[in-house]
Enzyme design. Structure first.
Site, PDB file in Angstrom:
ATOM      1  N   ASP A 299       2.953  -4.979   4.051  1.00  0.00           N
ATOM      2  CA  ASP A 299       2.898  -3.411   2.903  1.00  0.00           C
ATOM      3  C   ASP A 299       4.217  -2.894   3.056  1.00  0.00           C
ATOM      4  O   ASP A 299       5.328  -3.818   1.964  1.00  0.00           O
ATOM      5  CB  ASP A 299       1.480  -2.919   2.680  1.00  0.00           C
ATOM      6  CG  ASP A 299       2.475  -2.301   0.436  1.00  0.00           C
ATOM      7  OD1 ASP A 299       3.438  -2.934   0.235  1.00  0.00           O
ATOM      8  OD2 ASP A 299       1.097  -1.924   0.270  1.00  0.00           O
TER       9      ASP A 299
ATOM     10  N   HIS B 281      -5.809  -4.592  -1.721  1.00  0.00           N
ATOM     11  CA  HIS B 281      -5.568  -2.833  -2.078  1.00  0.00           C
ATOM     12  C   HIS B 281      -7.111  -2.949  -2.235  1.00  0.00           C
ATOM     13  O   HIS B 281      -8.486  -3.177  -1.381  1.00  0.00           O
ATOM     14  CB  HIS B 281      -5.172  -2.079  -2.850  1.00  0.00           C
ATOM     15  CG  HIS B 281      -3.222  -2.092  -2.426  1.00  0.00           C
ATOM     16  ND1 HIS B 281      -2.820  -1.930  -0.572  1.00  0.00           N
ATOM     17  CD2 HIS B 281      -2.218  -2.732  -2.811  1.00  0.00           C
ATOM     18  CE1 HIS B 281      -1.207  -2.227  -0.927  1.00  0.00           C
ATOM     19  NE2 HIS B 281      -0.756  -1.781  -2.195  1.00  0.00           N
TER      20      HIS B 281
HETATM   21 ZN    ZN Z   1       2.234  -4.182  -2.356  1.00  0.00          ZN
END
Ligand code: ZN
Length: 459
Positions: A327, A276
Site C-alpha cells: 500500500d 482494506h
Molecule cells: Zn491504497
C-alpha cells in the site's frame, strides 16, 4: 543428445521447496524461457544445477501506490490536533503535487526493487496519479502509466497495472477538491486510459491491466456498473471501508455500510479485490467471504495510518480469501505483512495461532500459502510453483540462525515470525536471478536515481 546449453534449459535445485501441495525435499526445477518446464521432487542434484536452500513461490503484492515510497517517514511528526488518515492524506497530496513522470519512475523503481528484495515478485499498482500539474492531461493520457511500466521493467518485477477511476471527492458525486485534480477523469476518458495502459505494458513479460474504481466515495454507482462491464475478464480492485468516517458517510448517503452497499449493488465475485475492508459487521464479513472475492490486506500501512484491524479470524473461519499489499510502502516486507496480520489478531483476541487453518497446522505456512493463492488470483496471475508458470521464486538461506535445524512448514514459521526478510538470499523472476545475497543487482543505480529525485522533491 541435446545438452542443456543447446536447449536453453536451466536447472535450479532446492533442498526444500514449497510446491502447491506443500513442502517437498530435494526439488529440481527445469526452466525454459523463464517458465517452469518440469518439477522433480526427491531426486539427486545433477552436475551443473544451481543449488539453493529453501525455495518459496514469490509473494504477490496486491496493492501498492509506488510514489508514496518517497514520503515514507515524512508524516510521522505530530500536528496541531488529531492526526489521522485524513491529515496524512494532506501530506501525501502536497508530496505528489510536485512529481513529474520522471520522478514517479525513479521512486517506483526503488519501491519495486525493495519489493523484490522483500520477497514480492509481482505488484498490483493501484495507479491514480494520471495528469500533469493542475490536472492538465498529458499529451499521451498514459504518460504516468509508461513511467510505472518503465520502473517495473527496470526492476524486473511482474506488473498488474490497475488504472484508477477517480471522479468525486465524496459520496453523492461531490465535486473534486483542487488537490485531487491530477487524478480526476470521467468514464469516457477512463476507457481510453485503459486502452492506452494496455499499450504501455505491451513489452513487459507477464504484465496485465485491470480496472479500479478508487472507492465508493470517488465514483458514482453508474460508474461502478460501467467499470464492471469495461473490466470483463480483468481484475477489479476497489478501496473499501478503510476508515470509520467513510462508513459513517456511506451510511448517511445510502443507509448502508460500504461493504454491504457494494455486495448489494455490484456483481462481486472472484474477479474482485476489496482493499482494506477493515470496518465490517460480522454479517458483512461472512457475506464477503462467500463471494469468493479477495480481501486485500495491508497490515503495515493500516497500522501506520491508524485504520483499524480487519476481522481476519471471522473472515478466515468463513473460508474467505485474502492477499497482502504494501500500500503506502512506508516499509516493504512480505514477511512483516503476514506477521502483523497475525499479531493484530493475537492482541485483539488475546490468543495465539489464530490464523492457522486448524489444530496442528502451522500459522506461518498457512498464511503464506493463502496469501500466495489469494494475491495471485487478485492480480490475474498463476499461483505458486507449477509447470507452465513463470519461475518466480524466493529463496531463504537455511544457514540463517533462525532457520537452523528447521524443515517443512517450520521454515515458514521461522521466516515469518523470527527471521523476517533477513533470511531472503535469492529472488528470481522468470528464472532470472534479480536478487543475490539479499541485494538487487541494480541496487546501486536505482538508489542513486532515487536519492537525486528525493533531493529535488524535498528541496
Ligand atoms: Zn491504497
Amino acid at each position: 543428445m541435446i545438452s542443456a546449453q543447446q536447449t536453453g534449459d536451466r536447472h535450479l535445485f532446492f533442498d526444500h521447496m514449497l510446491l502447491t501441495g506443500g513442502f517437498a525435499r530435494d526439488v529440481r526445477l527445469t526452466i525454459q524461457g523463464g517458465v517452469i518446464a518440469a518439477i522433480e521432487a526427491g531426486v539427486a542434484a545433477e552436475s551443473g544445477d544451481e543449488r539453493h536452500g529453501c525455495g518459496l513461490p514469490g509473494m504477490p503484492n496486491l496493492h501498492s501506490h509506488a510514489f508514496q515510497r518517497g514520503m515514507a517517514g515524512l508524516a510521522e511528526r505530530r500536528g496541531p490536533s488529531g492526526d489521522s488518515f485524513w491529515t496524512w492524506r494532506e501530506v501525501m497530496y502536497r508530496f505528489l503535487d510536485r512529481m513529474t513522470p520522471g520522478d514517479v519512475r525513479a521512486v517506483a523503481a526503488l519501491a519495486y526493487m525493495e519489493m523484490l528484495e522483500g520477497g514480492f515478485t509481482r505488484v498490483g499498482e493501484f495507479h491514480y496519479l494520471h495528469h500533469d500539474f493542475g490536472g492538465r492531461p498529458y499529451a499521451d493520457l498514459a504518460e504516468m502509466s509508461h513511467a510505472i511500466a518503465a520502473a517495473a521493467g527496470e526492476s524486473g518485477i511482474a506488473l498488474t497495472l490497475l488504472p484508477v477511476l477517480y471522479s468525486f471527492s465524496g459520496f453523492g458525486a461531490q465535486p473534486p477538491q483542487p488537490a485531487q485534480m491530477r487524478f480526476v477523469m470521467d468514464i469516457h476518458r477512463y476507457g481510453r486510459l485503459v486502452e492506452a495502459a494496455d499499450a504501455a505494458i505491451r513489452d513487459l513479460p507477464d504484465a496485465i491491466v485491470g480496472v479500479a474504481p478508487h472507492s465508493l466515495r470517488a465514483v458514482s454507482p453508474e460508474q461502478i456498473d460501467a467499470l464492471a462491464d469495461l473490466g470483463a475478464g480483468r481484475p477489479i480492485h476497489i478501496h473499501i471501508a478503510e476508515q470509520v468516517k467513510e462508513v459513517a458517510d456511506c451510511l448517511a448517503w445510502s443507509e448502508q455500510r460500504p461493504v454491504e452497499w457494494l455486495l448489494n449493488h455490484a456483481p462481486v465475485d472472484s474477479r474482485w479485490s476489496l482493499v482494506h475492508a477493515t470496518h465490517m459487521t460480522p454479517d458483512e464479513t461472512v457475506a464477503l467471504a462467500k463471494t469468493d472475492a479477495i480481501a486485500g490486506l495491508c497490515p503495515i500501512t493500516e497500522a501506520n495510518l491508524g485504520d483499524g484491524l480487519f476481522p481476519a479470524e471471522t473472515f478466515l473461519t468463513a473460508r474467505g480469501r485474502f492477499g497482502v499489499g504494501s500500500d503506502s510502502n512506508v516499509l516493504i516486507d512480505a514477511s512483516e505483512e503476514l506477521r502483523l496480520l497475525e499479531y493484530g489478531q493475537r492482541l485483539l483476541h488475546r490468543g495465539r495461532n489464530l490464523l492457522a487453518g486448524g489444530e496442528g497446522r502451522s500459522t506461518g505456512a498457512d498464511m503464506y500459502m493463502a496469501a500466495v493463492d489469494g494475491g495471485a488470483a487478485a492480480l490475474g496471475a498463476a499461483s505458486g510453483l507449477t509447470v507452465g508458470a513463470p519461475a518466480d521464486i524466493v529463496s531463504l538461506d537455511i544457514r540463517h540462525p533462525s532457520l537452523a535445524g528447521k524443515s517443512g512448514d517450520a521454515l515458514l514459521d521461522a521466516y515469518v515470525f523470527a527471521a523476517g526478510r533477513s533470511a531472503i538470499d535469492g529472488v528470481w523472476r522468470r528464472g532470472e536471478q534479480l536478487v543475490s545475497g539479499g541485494r538487487h543487482r541494480k541496487r546501486h543505480k536505482i538508489v542513486a536515481d532515487y536519492v537525486a529525485t528525493l533531493g529535488r522533491l524535498t528541496a
